[in-house]
Design a protein around this motif. Sequence first.
Motif, PDB file in Angstrom:
ATOM      1  N   ARG A   1       6.765   6.306   2.045  1.00 41.11           N
ATOM      2  CA  ARG A   1       6.100   5.229   1.982  1.00 41.11           C
ATOM      3  C   ARG A   1       5.188   4.787   1.425  1.00 41.11           C
ATOM      4  NH1 ARG A   1       5.886   7.173   7.769  1.00 41.11           N
ATOM      5  NH2 ARG A   1       3.577   8.515   7.265  1.00 41.11           N
ATOM      6  N   ASN A   2       3.921   5.693   0.903  1.00 39.09           N
ATOM      7  CA  ASN A   2       3.583   5.962   0.246  1.00 39.09           C
ATOM      8  C   ASN A   2       3.146   5.686  -1.964  1.00 39.09           C
ATOM      9  OD1 ASN A   2       1.596   5.129   2.603  1.00 39.09           O
ATOM     10  ND2 ASN A   2       1.941   7.430   2.978  1.00 39.09           N
ATOM     11  N   ASP A   3       4.454   6.806  -1.604  1.00 37.34           N
ATOM     12  CA  ASP A   3       4.390   6.572  -3.370  1.00 37.34           C
ATOM     13  C   ASP A   3       4.634   5.238  -4.156  1.00 37.34           C
ATOM     14  OD1 ASP A   3       5.989   7.263  -5.874  1.00 37.34           O
ATOM     15  OD2 ASP A   3       7.088   8.322  -4.676  1.00 37.34           O
ATOM     16  N   LYS A   4       3.689   4.900  -5.550  1.00 38.95           N
ATOM     17  CA  LYS A   4       3.281   4.573  -5.993  1.00 38.95           C
ATOM     18  C   LYS A   4       3.569   4.435  -7.542  1.00 38.95           C
ATOM     19  CE  LYS A   4       0.314   2.297  -2.875  1.00 38.95           C
ATOM     20  NZ  LYS A   4       1.079   1.476  -2.000  1.00 38.95           N
TER      21      LYS A   4
END
Length: 183
Positions: free
Chosen positions: A126-129
Motif C-alpha cells: 500500500r505504500n510502495d511507490k
Amino acid sequence: MPIIQLIGIFIVSKQNNLFLIGLMGAGKTTVGKQLAKQLGKTFYDADHVIEERTGVKVAVIFDLEGEAGFRKRETAVIDELTQLDNIVLATGGGAVLLAENRTALQNNGYVIYLRASVNDLWKRMRNDKQRPLLQNVDIHAKLDQLYQERHPIYTEIANCIVDTGKQPATVLINQIKKTYKEL
C-alpha cells in the motif's frame, strides 16, 4: 512437469532449477535469495537483471517503452536465465502472461507459485511507490484485478503452490525444500 532430455547416454534434468512465480509483493525475491543460499544455487531476480542491463529502474522502462516494451525485455531475460543450470529465479509478477515465458519456465525447472491473498498483498504494497502498475490507482482494486487475471495462470503452470500468508520466509523456505526434496 519437468522435462528430462536424453542426450547421448546421459540424462540431463533441469529439475535443479527453481522458478518462483506470483504477484508482486508475494515474497519471490526475499524467499528466492534465502532459498538459493540454503540450497547452494545461484539467485537471479529477472527485474533486477533487466535493471542492471538497462541502467534504469523497471518504472522508467514502463514510462519510456510501455508495458509491451518491458515484457519484450523480460521475455529475453527469462529465455536466457532459464537455460542456466542450478539456479533460483524470481520472476516478475506478469512474466507468466506470455506463452513463451510459461513454456520456458515449465520446460526448464520446478515452478513454485508463492500465493498471497489480495489483503496480504495490499498490506505489503500500500505504500510502495516503485511498482509501475500500482501508480495512481486504487491499489487494493488493482491487486484484486491482477489476482483475478493471473491466479489461474500461476496455478496452471506451478508444480507446487505455497501460501505465503503471514508466515516468515524461513517457514516458506522449509515448505519449498520439503516439497522439492520429495521429487
